[in-house]
Design a protein around this motif. Structure first.
Motif, PDB file in Angstrom:
ATOM      1  N   UNK A 148     -10.014  39.730  42.011  1.00 32.61           N
ATOM      2  CA  UNK A 148      -9.643  40.177  43.353  1.00 32.61           C
ATOM      3  C   UNK A 148      -9.214  41.638  43.351  1.00 32.61           C
ATOM      4  N   UNK A 149      -8.442  42.033  42.350  1.00 28.02           N
ATOM      5  CA  UNK A 149      -7.987  43.426  42.293  1.00 28.02           C
ATOM      6  C   UNK A 149      -9.157  44.381  42.063  1.00 28.02           C
ATOM      7  N   UNK A 150     -10.124  43.944  41.252  1.00 27.32           N
ATOM      8  CA  UNK A 150     -11.323  44.765  41.023  1.00 27.32           C
ATOM      9  C   UNK A 150     -12.065  45.001  42.338  1.00 27.32           C
ATOM     10  N   UNK A 151     -12.229  43.945  43.135  1.00 33.38           N
ATOM     11  CA  UNK A 151     -12.958  44.086  44.396  1.00 33.38           C
ATOM     12  C   UNK A 151     -12.125  44.784  45.458  1.00 33.38           C
ATOM     13  N   UNK A 152     -10.821  44.651  45.403  1.00 30.17           N
ATOM     14  CA  UNK A 152      -9.977  45.390  46.338  1.00 30.17           C
ATOM     15  C   UNK A 152     -10.128  46.887  46.100  1.00 30.17           C
ATOM     16  N   UNK A 153     -10.166  47.281  44.831  1.00 33.96           N
ATOM     17  CA  UNK A 153     -10.344  48.699  44.509  1.00 33.96           C
ATOM     18  C   UNK A 153     -11.735  49.172  44.926  1.00 33.96           C
TER      19      UNK A 153
ATOM     20  N   UNK B  26      -1.353  47.359  45.546  1.00 37.00           N
ATOM     21  CA  UNK B  26      -2.654  46.718  45.382  1.00 37.00           C
ATOM     22  C   UNK B  26      -2.484  45.287  44.886  1.00 37.00           C
ATOM     23  N   UNK B  27      -1.550  45.076  43.934  1.00 36.84           N
ATOM     24  CA  UNK B  27      -1.300  43.744  43.431  1.00 36.84           C
ATOM     25  C   UNK B  27      -0.729  42.848  44.529  1.00 36.84           C
TER      26      UNK B  27
ATOM     27  N   UNK C 281      -5.607  45.326  53.891  1.00 36.22           N
ATOM     28  CA  UNK C 281      -6.849  45.272  54.681  1.00 36.22           C
ATOM     29  C   UNK C 281      -7.821  44.166  54.269  1.00 36.22           C
ATOM     30  N   UNK C 282      -7.398  43.245  53.428  1.00 35.72           N
ATOM     31  CA  UNK C 282      -8.301  42.178  52.994  1.00 35.72           C
ATOM     32  C   UNK C 282      -8.686  41.285  54.174  1.00 35.72           C
TER      33      UNK C 282
ATOM     34  N   UNK D 213     -13.087  36.363  54.619  1.00 35.34           N
ATOM     35  CA  UNK D 213     -14.493  35.964  54.671  1.00 35.34           C
ATOM     36  C   UNK D 213     -15.387  37.058  54.110  1.00 35.34           C
ATOM     37  N   UNK D 214     -15.227  38.269  54.576  1.00 35.65           N
ATOM     38  CA  UNK D 214     -16.039  39.387  54.085  1.00 35.65           C
ATOM     39  C   UNK D 214     -15.812  39.612  52.593  1.00 35.65           C
ATOM     40  N   UNK D 215     -14.555  39.465  52.173  1.00 33.87           N
ATOM     41  CA  UNK D 215     -14.182  39.706  50.782  1.00 33.87           C
ATOM     42  C   UNK D 215     -14.871  38.702  49.852  1.00 33.87           C
ATOM     43  N   UNK D 216     -14.753  37.414  50.171  1.00 34.34           N
ATOM     44  CA  UNK D 216     -15.374  36.376  49.338  1.00 34.34           C
ATOM     45  C   UNK D 216     -16.894  36.472  49.405  1.00 34.34           C
ATOM     46  N   UNK D 217     -17.428  36.763  50.587  1.00 35.53           N
ATOM     47  CA  UNK D 217     -18.884  36.894  50.731  1.00 35.53           C
ATOM     48  C   UNK D 217     -19.421  37.987  49.816  1.00 35.53           C
TER      49      UNK D 217
END
Length: 275
Positions: free
Chosen positions: A43-48, A88-89, A110-111, A114-118
């Motif tokens: 999750x942190x990788x994709x948040x960045x 971020x964490x 800003x997570x 739905x968009x994040x998991x997709x």
């Protein structure tokens, strides 16, 4: 057992509350702890990757606020309240649930779950390197609410409005897929009927060729909802384990191409019919 020092508050474990958003996850049995660590990294990788710019700005704003109120920060540190985690964490907060193989992560802006998991599943389908071992299915929840008829109505109004009721919205085909865990108050059929009513006229039900799939997850006294696009099945229902390592399809018996070998279940049913 040592008692908390004077002035130091007792730790309160995070819980799922109405208004939260988050992501359910499933994992291998007995690997909940390792899976939590894997998901945190993922999750942190994709948040960045997805929100790096806005996150950096948020950290700068946080630094400015800290300089303004140094005295308050010092007080927090003395009381043992200062957190070493970054903003971020804090975007993802694991919540302990009393179900084997099931995890929940609370998310904050800003997570957008739905968009994040997709995006995670889409990248996996397109060949991104697998960096986890125990993660199975991810289920995004746009909004959580109380597991009551009133709570469901409130969540449905918020989650469904932008998709089905926004100005200029065309007629859409939809399906509803509820999941219940440790809950027996709201019946499955009742949930489906109430959501279909909230979608309202002008849209039609289509269980196979839907434009949108409405996911509802009920856990104890809390429920969550999200609206997923038509590629849900293509993305293996957001099951990362199936995307990276698909389960082999049943083999077709030799000499009978029209009849698939569906396994032990069908044989048992046939045996029962013969009795």
């Amino acid at each position: 057992m040592a008692s908390p020092q004077k002035g130091q508050p007792n730790y309160i474990a995070p819980s799922i509350e109405p208004g939260d958003s988050g992501i359910w996850a499933t994992c291998e049995m007995g690997k909940e702890g390792k899976c939590t660590a894997e998901l945190k990294d993922l999750f942190e990788e994709y948040a960045a990757k997805l929100y790096g710019g806005s996150e950096a700005q948020a950290e700068e704003a946080s630094d400015d606020e800290a300089e303004i109120d140094i005295e308050a920060e010092i007080k927090k540190e003395v009381q043992g309240m200062k957190s070493n985690s970054t903003r971020k964490e804090a975007l993802f907060q694991p919540v302990k649930v009393d179900i084997q193989c099931v995890l929940f992560f609370k998310t904050r802006e800003p997570i957008e779950p739905v968009e994040f998991v997709h995006r995670i599943c889409q990248d996996a389908l397109e060949g991104s390197i697998k960096k986890h071992r125990w993660v199975k299915r991810l289920t995004p929840m746009t909004m959580m609410g109380k597991a009551t008829a009133e709570g469901l109505e409130k969540v449905a109004q918020s989650v469904l409005q932008p998709v089905f009721h926004a100005e200029g919205t065309q007629a859409r085909k939809f399906a509803i897929r509820p999941t219940r865990r440790n809950h027996n108050v709201m019946k499955r059929d009742e949930i489906i009927r109430q959501i279909a009513s909230a979608v309202g006229p002008g849209h039609s039900v289509d269980l196979k060729s839907y434009d949108y799939l409405i996911l509802v997850d009920v856990y104890r006294n809390i429920l969550g909802m999200s609206v997923i696009g038509s590629d849900f099945e293509q993305l293996k229902q957001f099951n990362l384990a199936e995307i990276y390592d698909p389960t082999p399809k049943p083999k077709v018996e030799e000499g009978n191409d029209a009849t698939p070998n569906t396994g032990r279940k069908d044989k048992m049913q046939a045996a029962d019919a013969e009795k």
